[in-house]
Design an enzyme around this catalytic site. Structure first.
Site, PDB file in Angstrom:
ATOM      1  N   LYS A 171      -9.071   9.949  12.207  1.00  0.00           N
ATOM      2  CA  LYS A 171     -10.505   9.643  12.164  1.00  0.00           C
ATOM      3  C   LYS A 171     -10.935   8.751  13.323  1.00  0.00           C
ATOM      4  CE  LYS A 171     -10.902  10.258   7.163  1.00  0.00           C
ATOM      5  NZ  LYS A 171      -9.595  10.913   7.026  1.00  0.00           N
ATOM      6  N   GLY A 188       0.820  -1.213   0.000  1.00  0.00           N
ATOM      7  CA  GLY A 188       0.000   0.000   0.000  1.00  0.00           C
ATOM      8  C   GLY A 188       0.849   1.256   0.000  1.00  0.00           C
ATOM      9  N   LEU A 236      -0.770  12.890   1.285  1.00  0.00           N
ATOM     10  CA  LEU A 236      -0.918  13.267  -0.119  1.00  0.00           C
ATOM     11  C   LEU A 236      -0.495  12.122  -1.024  1.00  0.00           C
ATOM     12  CD1 LEU A 236       0.532  16.880  -0.015  1.00  0.00           C
ATOM     13  CD2 LEU A 236      -1.854  16.232  -0.223  1.00  0.00           C
TER      14      LEU A 236
END
Length: 635
Positions: free
Chosen positions: A406, A288, A445
């Site tokens: 989050k 990832g 980003l």
């Protein structure tokens, strides 16, 4: 021309210059005295072979025949002075010790001067001729303004002057320092400060601007970009000497990362080397965005072996090939495995006994997890429990969970699942010899599924760019920056901490969209539309890095903060019960949401709020018939 032919020609050429220097010095000494006396002529012809061979030997010994003279500079001239001085001293010593024929002492001094002038001048003339040719050819090159009159600016100016293929002519520098105004570098003047860029661009016919400020913060770059974009000329940026070591383009177009960058992370290499060097390191989610960068940076600290754990065969293939090419000496093991598969995790740990684990494998897409909350629990919660318990069982030293902002007062399933994963890590840490810690940060980003790649695709299609709300704000940092801090956090972890990375100032998504449109060469008001679509399920306008009940403290690393709050008593034993609870959940989405809110009371997703929990009710995590027992009392 071969090396040996070039060497022979240069030796012959320098022999002529050496003879000319001595002969010219002798002639000057006796000029106006009726000519050179016969005894000194005889001495001249007897000394010439000695002078010639000794001087050529000194020039060769100091490797002056191995240099490219079209790039000659002060360093080469200094080498010539040393060689000629050495050879002259040797000749004088031989004259008075062998003895040899001798000349007037003034001849030795004058010949020393003329040899430096003739040999040095012959070399530097190549450089001057080359510079003249380049200067003539550069008259057709694009007139370029360099922002930053420091070391980086000087490096850019030299590169533009030497590299004709760039087709760029440096016309002047821009610098805000009053001390640099009216000065020049390589004959290129400092024309003014950043406020004068529009005027100077017009008055000097500038066709391109290059920002040469690799250490400047994003806020400074953003201000300069805003000024330069009003000129309408192409704007590029110099990445700096450090980036050249990684084979990246030196001068490139300005990117979003440049507008958001902060002071470079200062890494304690000795501390990191101590816990990574010579160790077996496992990275889950190795293919990832975060996992692959973790692998790259871990390899630079020379672990004994790196285990790449990934459930996507294509991603695993890509990162395995990349690392084998970039780090051929590094021992690698590619394991195609899913953290949800407990038996497979046990097999991997029995095989490798990893000492340091970075757990980056997770489902992270917020809207997708809202549609599939069961998968969020299976992957982010049970997957974390599986690999964490294996780390405990097989005696790993350090386990770092990659979490998210989050997870703070979560409003979506993804955030709630990562919060549960944090609680599991803290629970296991209470009784384990392994140091368990979590690292929490915001958006990175360029990660897959993030807003920036989505915006870029929409720009390529001509728009519109879809933003959920004009006031939507998020924290951002670059992937390499985040990973460097994650690795540093692992070095200072004692166990049980939640580390929070300094994300800088939050950025409005609408501002991000406008910046990307401008950087792509378009006008956000005329060329590409920004369309507001409304907040999606699970999203909130502002993200938080820590909650009100967490006490954040500084660490010895200025960019890393820590929440060392003890695990709430109600979460004792969550690692033992969570699997049975999730396994016995009914396949009803509302029931899953209800379960999440019962487990994480601060979770305030829209579906969970349809059936609010009565005030004062405390959830005890005790397994009673595979259900969660509720009590209105206080434990």
């Amino acid at each position: 021309m071969t090396y040996w032919l070039r060497l022979i020609l240069m030796l012959l050429f320098d022999s002529c210059l050496i003879n000319l220097s001595i002969g010219f010095s002798l002639w000057l000494r006796f000029e106006g005295e009726g000519g050179i006396p016969a005894n000194y002529l005889t001495a001249f012809f007897s000394l010439i072979p000695w002078y010639t061979f000794i001087t050529l030997g000194a020039l060769y010994a100091m490797r002056l025949y191995h240099r490219m003279w079209k790039y000659a500079s002060i360093g080469e001239l200094y080498g010539i002075v040393k060689a000629v001085t050495t050879s002259t001293a040797i000749v004088i010593i031989l004259i008075y010790t062998i003895p040899l024929s001798y000349l007037p002492r003034s001849v030795y001094i004058m010949s020393w001067v003329f040899m430096i002038i003739f040999i040095g001048g012959s070399r530097l003339s190549w450089r001057l001729l080359r510079d003249l040719i380049i200067k003539e050819s550069n008259k057709k090159a694009k007139r370029t303004l360099i922002i930053g009159a420091g070391d980086a600016g000087a490096m850019v100016a030299r590169e533009l002057n030497n590299n004709q293929s760039l087709n760029l002519l440096p016309v002047g520098f821009i610098d805000d320092s009053p001390l640099k105004q009216k000065l020049s570098i390589f004959g290129i003047p400092v024309l003014g400060s950043r406020e004068q860029i529009p005027f100077l661009t017009a008055s000097h016919g500038i066709e391109e601007i290059i920002i040469a400020m690799p250490s400047a913060e994003g806020r400074t770059i953003r201000e300069i970009v805003n000024i330069c974009q009003a000129t309408g000329v192409r704007l590029r940026i110099f990445e700096g000497a450090d980036d050249l070591l990684h084979s990246r383009s030196k001068i490139r177009d300005v990117q979003l990362e440049d507008l958001l960058r902060r002071e470079p992370v200062k890494i304690d290499l000795e501390e990191i080397a101590a816990y990574l060097q010579g160790k077996t390191v496992l990275v889950s989610g190795a293919g990832g965005s975060i996992g692959s960068e973790l692998c790259r940076q871990v390899c630079r600290h020379r672990p004994q072996r790196l285990i790449l754990l990934e459930c996507s065969e294509n991603n695993l293939f890509d990162i395995d090939n990349e690392l084998r090419e970039s780090f051929p000496e590094q021992a690698l093991e590619a394991e195609l495995a899913d953290v949800r598969n407990r038996e497979k995790m046990q097999s991997v740990f029995e095989k490798h006994f990893p000492q340091v684990i970075f757990h980056a494998a997770a489902f992270k897409h917020v809207p997708m997890m809202e549609m599939h909350p069961d998968e969020a629990l299976n992957n982010n919660v049970l997957g974390t429990r599986n690999i964490a318990e294996m780390a405990d069982k097989y005696g790993s030293e350090t386990f770092i969970l990659i979490s998210t902002d989050k997870a703070v007062n979560p409003t979506n399933v993804m955030g709630a699942s990562k919060r549960i994963a944090e609680l599991i890590a803290k629970d296991i840490n209470r009784s384990s010899q392994t140091r368990f810690a979590a690292v929490r940060f915001g958006n990175v980003l360029g990660s897959r599924g993030s807003v920036v790649p989505t915006f870029l695709k929409q720009i390529q299609k001509g728009g519109p760019l879809t933003v959920t709300h004009p006031d939507m704000t998020r924290y951002f940092m670059t992937i390499p920056e985040a990973v460097e801090l994650v690795i540093q956090a692992g070095a200072i972890a004692q166990g049980g901490e939640i580390f929070v990375l300094d994300m800088g100032e939050p950025v409005k998504i609408a501002d991000l969209a406008n910046d990307l449109i401008r950087l792509s060469g378009y006008d956000p008001e005329l060329d590409i539309e920004i369309r507001y679509t409304g907040i999606r399920p699970g999203e909130k306008l502002y993200e938080e890095l820590f909650s009100g009940y967490e006490e954040m403290a500084a660490t010895r690393h200025q960019r890393i903060f820590i929440s060392s709050k003890e695990l709430d008593e109600r979460y004792n034993g969550i690692r033992n019960n969570i699997a049975a609870w999730i396994k016995n959940l009914p396949p009803d989405r509302n029931e899953i949401m209800r379960f999440i809110q019962e487990l994480i009371p601060e979770y305030c997703g829209s579906e969970a709020n349809e059936k609010p929990i009565p005030r004062g009710e405390v959830i005890y995590l005790e397994e009673r018939g595979n259900r969660i027992k509720k009590s209105s009392g206080i434990k």
